[in-house]
Scaffold this motif. Structure first.
Motif, mmCIF file in Angstrom:
data_model
loop_
_atom_site.group_PDB
_atom_site.id
_atom_site.type_symbol
_atom_site.label_atom_id
_atom_site.label_comp_id
_atom_site.label_asym_id
_atom_site.label_seq_id
_atom_site.Cartn_x
_atom_site.Cartn_y
_atom_site.Cartn_z
ATOM 1 N N LYS A 8 -9.686 13.207 0.839
ATOM 2 C CA LYS A 8 -9.676 11.838 1.346
ATOM 3 C C LYS A 8 -8.625 11.038 0.582
ATOM 4 O O LYS A 8 -8.449 11.206 -0.628
ATOM 5 C CB LYS A 8 -11.049 11.190 1.186
ATOM 6 N N LYS A 9 -7.900 10.177 1.292
ATOM 7 C CA LYS A 9 -6.930 9.292 0.661
ATOM 8 C C LYS A 9 -7.121 7.884 1.190
ATOM 9 O O LYS A 9 -7.014 7.642 2.400
ATOM 10 C CB LYS A 9 -5.495 9.755 0.928
ATOM 11 N N ILE A 10 -7.418 6.952 0.260
ATOM 12 C CA ILE A 10 -7.626 5.548 0.605
ATOM 13 C C ILE A 10 -6.553 4.723 -0.092
ATOM 14 O O ILE A 10 -6.361 4.818 -1.312
ATOM 15 C CB ILE A 10 -9.018 5.074 0.176
ATOM 16 N N CYS A 17 -8.838 -2.041 2.388
ATOM 17 C CA CYS A 17 -8.689 -0.603 2.173
ATOM 18 C C CYS A 17 -8.370 0.109 3.494
ATOM 19 O O CYS A 17 -8.976 -0.192 4.530
ATOM 20 C CB CYS A 17 -9.973 -0.012 1.588
ATOM 21 N N THR A 19 -8.051 3.985 5.089
ATOM 22 C CA THR A 19 -8.290 5.413 4.902
ATOM 23 C C THR A 19 -7.260 6.183 5.715
ATOM 24 O O THR A 19 -7.350 6.278 6.931
ATOM 25 C CB THR A 19 -9.714 5.795 5.339
ATOM 26 N N ASP A 22 -9.120 11.398 6.009
ATOM 27 C CA ASP A 22 -10.570 11.208 5.926
ATOM 28 C C ASP A 22 -11.309 12.549 5.981
ATOM 29 O O ASP A 22 -11.453 13.157 7.033
ATOM 30 C CB ASP A 22 -11.025 10.314 7.078
ATOM 31 N N THR A 58 -7.847 10.573 -3.228
ATOM 32 C CA THR A 58 -8.901 9.690 -3.725
ATOM 33 C C THR A 58 -10.161 10.492 -3.991
ATOM 34 O O THR A 58 -10.877 10.253 -4.963
ATOM 35 C CB THR A 58 -9.193 8.578 -2.702
ATOM 36 N N GLY A 217 -6.555 10.140 10.763
ATOM 37 C CA GLY A 217 -6.863 10.680 9.441
ATOM 38 C C GLY A 217 -7.759 11.895 9.423
ATOM 39 O O GLY A 217 -8.017 12.453 8.351
#
Length: 337
Positions: A8-10, A17, A19, A22, A58, A217
């Protein structure tokens, strides 16, 4: 070879925020060409940059060749990155350096002895088809030649993985095919694992063994390319497949077919290439009171085999039995009208 677990990358932005990736899970085998495709904003660029931790996840883990890159020290990560080459969309060459010097640069950074650099660079120049261009500067090269330099530079440290970030999207169609052929050659020669991202289904169709389709995502579908082509499950996948397979079933196209061929039924037949070697059209004509008018068709070739689509018009007294026969022999049948 490559395992992504719940990645996951936020991103924190002024508006809140976002995302970008996901909860993605992927497993990529050693020696395969794996494609990741999606439209703009799908998260594919962020995903591929997390494979060498240019973007740190993340959440989740990135394991390459048995090593979790998210858990190692900065020094270990620098060494690990030498085993992961990367080719960029806009080449990222050093404009003040020649072809030879651009390729040699990554070897210099890795601390390779000067006397060992020259033979390695010359071998790579020959591999990518740039012999005679050693002393040229990037401004003297075409787009395809620049990308060949980028590929040679990415291969300089004998990586185990090659990442391609939209490596052909800035090139014309003929040059794109030449670069894709070069990647296939490199994959076979070195058994190199190649991961590429693209928004062009032609790229996936031409060289990939497996594909993952991204939207918002997430991975919405994945599998071997031939299976995905022949039986897409997600609407986004269907849109991509129709780009290559000429199966545009838009309302305008369907209405045009119905007006031009008002009698009987307009049917879309989909089949794997091996079915094309069976005379199923001939069998229908011989065994059923049906006439078949072939409107248009295409066979798409992938690394694992071919996939065909064919629009036909059926008229006669035994259309339904004929369609049932086609289904029984493994042809997918979609009645358009």
């Amino acid at each position: 070879m490559i395992v992504l677990n719940q990645i996951k990358k936020i991103f924190n932005t002024n508006s809140g925020c976002v995302t970008a990736v996901d909860s993605v899970n992927l497993s990529i085998r050693k020696g395969e060409i794996f494609g990741i495709i999606g439209y703009s904003g799908a998260g594919k660029s962020t995903l591929i940059r997390m494979l060498n931790l240019l973007e740190r996840p993340t959440e989740g883990t990135v394991t390459i060749d048995g090593k979790d890159l998210t858990q190692i020290s900065s020094k270990e990560l620098r060494l690990a990155r030498q085993q992961i080459g990367m080719v960029f969309q806009h080449f990222n060459l050093l404009w003040s350096r020649t072809v030879f010097e651009n390729i040699a640069f990554s070897l210099e950074i890795a601390g390779v002895k000067k006397e060992e650099i020259k033979p390695q660079v010359l071998e790579l120049i020959q591999l990518v088809g740039l012999s005679g261009k050693e002393d040229n500067y990037p401004s003297q090269l075409s787009g395809g030649q620049k990308q060949r330099v980028g590929i040679a530079r990415a291969l300089a440290n004998n990586p185990k993985v090659l990442l391609c970030d939209e490596a052909t999207s800035a090139l014309d169609p003929q040059t794109t095919d030449e670069i894709l052929d070069l990647l296939v050659q490199i994959n076979k020669k070195y058994n190199l694992t190649i991961v590429l991202i693209t928004h062009e289904m032609h790229v996936i169709q031409k060289i990939c063994h497996h594909v993952a389709i991204m939207e918002s995502g997430r991975i919405v579908e994945q599998g071997d390319v031939l299976t995905v082509f022949s039986n897409p499950q997600h609407p986004v996948t269907e849109r991509f497949v129709k780009q290559v397979a000429s199966e545009d079933d838009s309302i305008e196209t369907v209405e045009h077919l119905i007006k031009k061929f008002p009698k009987g039924k307009i049917v879309l037949l989909k089949y794997l290439k091996e079915k094309a070697e069976q005379p199923f059209i001939t069998n229908v004509i011989r065994n059923y009171q049906v006439d078949i008018n072939i409107i248009q068709g295409k066979v798409v070739q992938t690394q694992e085999g071919g996939y065909g689509s064919l629009y036909v018009q059926l008229t006669g007294l035994e259309i339904i039995p004929a369609l049932n026969y086609l289904k029984e022999v493994g042809v997918e049948v979609e009645v358009i009208s």
